[in-house]
Design an enzyme around this catalytic site. Structure first.
Site, PDB file in Angstrom:
ATOM      1  N   CYS A  89      52.509  81.795  92.766  1.00 35.03           N
ATOM      2  CA  CYS A  89      52.597  80.914  93.930  1.00 35.03           C
ATOM      3  C   CYS A  89      51.827  81.543  95.083  1.00 35.03           C
ATOM      4  CB  CYS A  89      54.065  80.732  94.313  1.00 35.03           C
ATOM      5  SG  CYS A  89      54.328  79.938  95.913  1.00 35.03           S
ATOM      6  N   CYS A 135      51.918  70.710  92.513  1.00 34.37           N
ATOM      7  CA  CYS A 135      51.599  72.102  92.848  1.00 34.37           C
ATOM      8  C   CYS A 135      50.095  72.287  92.833  1.00 34.37           C
ATOM      9  CB  CYS A 135      52.258  73.054  91.854  1.00 34.37           C
ATOM     10  SG  CYS A 135      51.898  74.804  92.166  1.00 34.37           S
ATOM     11  N   ARG A 168      75.918  78.583  97.464  1.00 36.22           N
ATOM     12  CA  ARG A 168      74.692  78.974  98.171  1.00 36.22           C
ATOM     13  C   ARG A 168      74.966  78.937  99.670  1.00 36.22           C
ATOM     14  NH1 ARG A 168      68.368  76.902  97.384  1.00 36.22           N
ATOM     15  NH2 ARG A 168      67.551  78.997  97.720  1.00 36.22           N
ATOM     16  N   GLN A 180      73.675  71.896  90.984  1.00 33.93           N
ATOM     17  CA  GLN A 180      73.940  72.068  92.408  1.00 33.93           C
ATOM     18  C   GLN A 180      74.447  70.753  92.990  1.00 33.93           C
ATOM     19  OE1 GLN A 180      71.188  72.145  95.933  1.00 33.93           O
ATOM     20  NE2 GLN A 180      71.502  74.363  95.774  1.00 33.93           N
ATOM     21  N   ALA A 221      38.354  73.023  91.268  1.00 35.81           N
ATOM     22  CA  ALA A 221      38.285  71.806  90.446  1.00 35.81           C
ATOM     23  C   ALA A 221      37.619  72.092  89.108  1.00 35.81           C
ATOM     24  CB  ALA A 221      37.526  70.707  91.199  1.00 35.81           C
ATOM     25  N   GLY A 228      61.862  79.847  93.112  1.00 35.03           N
ATOM     26  CA  GLY A 228      61.695  78.403  93.015  1.00 35.03           C
ATOM     27  C   GLY A 228      60.251  78.002  92.862  1.00 35.03           C
ATOM     28  N   ARG A 229      59.464  78.268  93.893  1.00 31.63           N
ATOM     29  CA  ARG A 229      58.059  77.859  93.842  1.00 31.63           C
ATOM     30  C   ARG A 229      57.272  78.678  92.831  1.00 31.63           C
ATOM     31  NH1 ARG A 229      56.569  78.451  99.707  1.00 31.63           N
ATOM     32  NH2 ARG A 229      58.441  79.723  99.766  1.00 31.63           N
ATOM     33  N   CYS A 262      54.538  71.334  96.972  1.00 33.84           N
ATOM     34  CA  CYS A 262      55.985  71.412  96.777  1.00 33.84           C
ATOM     35  C   CYS A 262      56.784  70.904  97.966  1.00 33.84           C
ATOM     36  CB  CYS A 262      56.392  72.851  96.465  1.00 33.84           C
ATOM     37  SG  CYS A 262      55.872  74.063  97.694  1.00 33.84           S
ATOM     38  N   TYR A 294      72.740  71.663 105.758  1.00 32.64           N
ATOM     39  CA  TYR A 294      73.330  70.452 105.203  1.00 32.64           C
ATOM     40  C   TYR A 294      74.815  70.377 105.608  1.00 32.64           C
ATOM     41  CZ  TYR A 294      69.000  70.006 102.556  1.00 32.64           C
ATOM     42  OH  TYR A 294      67.682  69.864 102.215  1.00 32.64           O
TER      43      TYR A 294
END
Length: 644
Positions: A343, A362, A220, A101, A393, A319-320, A350, A172
């Protein structure tokens, strides 16, 4: 079961082995000079090993001062080619395809990321989010940028990428030129549609001159700018047709600009609907014949398969989802859906670090970005490990240690898993948090790790078990400050409210504490009682919450008409009220038939000293060290599992 997801498809002449795509996501794992690091290569290689059909790199900059973040890769000089070549080789070795990209951030950046140079944009303006003044690009600067994109494309082909994605979304620079809300130029690069799209046309021509006619280049775009006066889906359909006409091989459908107040539509937290772009993607697909990729808030492979079956898109970007579980495709293909680490949309690892120029991690997968540190190979001398506490944990520590071959047993004093994370899943819109704990349980079952519920650990038990290593993950307890009246019958904890251990009163309710715990509990209460007041001693509420998630919850609280009082320090709780002082030191009183202690949590660690009497290898992690957020707890759990 998944009839569509694992069928190959083509972008241009590049055959992608399946319909699962990793879209571009900034990690900040690379060097300030734009060169690739081994860390970034191993991170991307892990996804390829996990079976993703197409992996799109994070946004490469095409000139040295065209970065939105300080440590993103670049292809603005030949010295940067070699690292990208090694990246492509690593991904190809695992059978995935990889696109590069390319972008320019425009006004959505800071001088800090660009050697203190002034950002530029179509017109002199300040981005509402970044808030730095940009200068208007001259014609000469536009031509220089077009040439830079072309040269970078040539380097991408030399590096071995299978294709390029041109980033024209999310506000952008190229998205700014395309949007009538951001582009108010009156020359040949502004005004009518043909002028606003001119820079993209020229970049495409410059790229084609460098890579030839057959090298795949996709684009995109945001389907809707989500700002007043911005591009809506109507013009996006016109744009999509134009982009196909000038040779783009596929369209990646996203949404929004960072200038939008609806930031949650770009980077969607857990409160946001799934597949939120599906309707707009469907419309785009109706007017073009090239593949359409759909992004945002899709993390379930079955959902993805159905979207493709419906004809909404040709492939799905997760993505995530790929951060949470790089091996999602492999697991989905094998039908192991409960074994996928989904996710949960928390944005804590992230997105939050990126806002502060940190690097990505993450919450549900603390291994992300650390693949180079440890390959989870089996240890030579397995140890007997006792993990005390089954919160995030402790469960992560147990899983990590078990994967390395240790004999692990988890001990939990209560009758449920998850610790504080259990109640954290009860506020409105946060039910997905429960999937994390559920998946950890599944993982430990697969690893043959016994979990002994309702089994408080005592000195006698430690002495009898004789473990080689002990992980103390006893978590935290609700914080109850020494305030007069705190022990009254009308005072309950936020945790008890969320878990249904106490009834929500009918009269006015006061929640003491406006952090994440208190604010979410206040909103939860409004389902049954609309008379809720929150008292917070700081200037603002939710200072401990991820900003994007915070903005959504604030809107939800405002809609619920919760009375929020800041700079309010609780002094006393009576049988029917709460007394507090305001920022001027004035004593105030608010009626309360029920008072909820939402002050947060305090560490709970009753066993460390006892454990050290019987074992030399003792680690204390998570809330047992310091009450905090879950991302710290899971990171410490992962590190504890590695350290044994």
């Amino acid at each position: 079961m998944l009839d569509n997801l694992f069928k190959p498809f083509k972008i241009g002449n590049c055959e992608i082995p399946n319909r699962l795509v990793v879209p571009a996501m900034v990690t900040n794992y690379c060097n300030p000079d734009g060169t690739i690091t081994e860390r970034y290569i191993r991170y991307m290689e892990e996804k390829a090993r996990g079976g993703w059909g197409l992996i799109i790199t994070e946004d490469y900059c095409v000139e040295p001062n065209g970065k939105g973040y300080s440590r993103i890769p670049g292809l603005y000089n030949d010295e940067q080619i070699e690292g990208s070549r090694r990246l492509c080789e690593a991904v190809h070795a695992q059978g995935s395809k990889i696109f590069c990209q390319m972008y320019h951030p425009g006004r959505q950046t800071t001088p800090i990321a660009n050697n203190n140079t002034t950002p530029y944009a179509p017109v002199s303006d300040k981005d509402p989010m970044c808030r730095f003044q940009a200068h208007e690009m001259s014609i000469e600067e536009i031509h220089q940028l077009v040439a830079a994109f072309g040269a970078a494309a040539g380097r991408a082909k030399k590096a071995g990428f299978d294709g390029i994605e041109l980033h024209c979304a999310h506000g952008y620079l190229l998205a700014e030129f395309l949007s009538p809300s951001a582009n108010r130029r009156v020359d040949e690069y502004g005004g009518c549609f043909d002028n606003r799209v001119r820079i993209v046309d020229e970049i495409m021509m410059a790229m084609r001159e460098e890579v030839g006619p057959n090298f795949p280049i996709q684009v995109r775009i945001s389907s809707d700018d989500l700002v007043p006066g911005g591009r809506t889906i109507a013009e996006t359909l016109e744009l999509a047709c134009h982009l196909e006409e000038i040779g783009f091989a596929a369209i990646n459908c996203s949404n929004g600009m960072y200038a939008s107040k609806a930031v949650d539509q770009i980077i969607a937290p857990m409160f946001t609907e799934h597949a939120l772009n599906m309707d707009r993607s469907d419309r785009i697909r109706q007017v073009v014949s090239i593949p359409v990729l759909l992004s945002n808030r899709i993390n379930d492979p079955k959902m993805a398969d159905i979207l493709i079956k419906m004809g909404v898109c040709d492939a799905v970007c997760m993505g995530r989802g790929s951060l949470a579980d790089p091996y999602l495709p492999v697991k989905a293909c094998a039908g192991k859906f409960c074994n996928i680490r989904y996710c949960i949309g928390c944005l804590q690892g992230c997105e939050w670090p990126i806002l502060e120029d940190g690097d990505v991690t993450c919450l549900v997968n603390p291994r992300v970005g650390r693949e180079i540190e440890n390959d989870l190979a089996l240890v030579k001398e397995p140890k007997k490990v006792m993990v005390i506490g089954a919160g995030p944990a402790g469960l992560i520590a147990a899983e990590t240690a078990a994967k390395r071959g240790h004999a692990v047993t988890v001990y939990e004093a209560t009758d449920h898993l998850g610790g504080q994370f259990r109640s954290a899943a009860f506020p409105v819109g946060k039910g997905e948090l429960a999937t994390f704990v559920s998946q950890l349980r599944d993982s430990l079952e697969e690893l043959n790790v016994p979990i002994k519920m309702q089994c408080p650990v005592s000195e006698d038990l430690i002495a009898a078990e004789k473990p080689d290593a002990i992980v103390v993950a006893t978590g935290a307890k609700p914080l109850m400050p020494s305030i007069p009246g705190m022990d009254g019958k009308n005072v309950v904890t936020a945790e008890d409210i969320l878990l249904g251990n106490v009834e929500i009163a009918d009269g006015p309710i006061v929640v003491c504490g406006g952090g994440e715990v208190g604010a979410e509990t206040a909103h939860f209460i409004t389902r049954l009682n609309s008379d809720v007041t929150v008292l917070e001693m700081q200037d603002e509420i939710l200072n401990d919450m991820m900003p994007f998630t915070k903005s959504v919850l604030l809107g939800m609280m405002a809609e619920a008409k919760i009375d929020v009082r800041t700079n309010a320090t609780v002094k006393e709780i009576t049988a029917d009220s709460v007394i507090y002082t305001d920022k001027n030191g004035n004593e105030c009183q608010v009626k309360a038939s029920q008072v909820v202690a939402g002050f947060g949590y305090r560490s709970f660690n009753p066993l460390e000293d006892v454990a050290r009497k019987y074992c030399d290898n003792v680690q204390v992690i998570g809330g047992a060290v310091k009450a905090g957020n879950a991302i710290t707890a899971t990171r410490e759990g992962y590190e504890a599992g590695l350290a044994i």
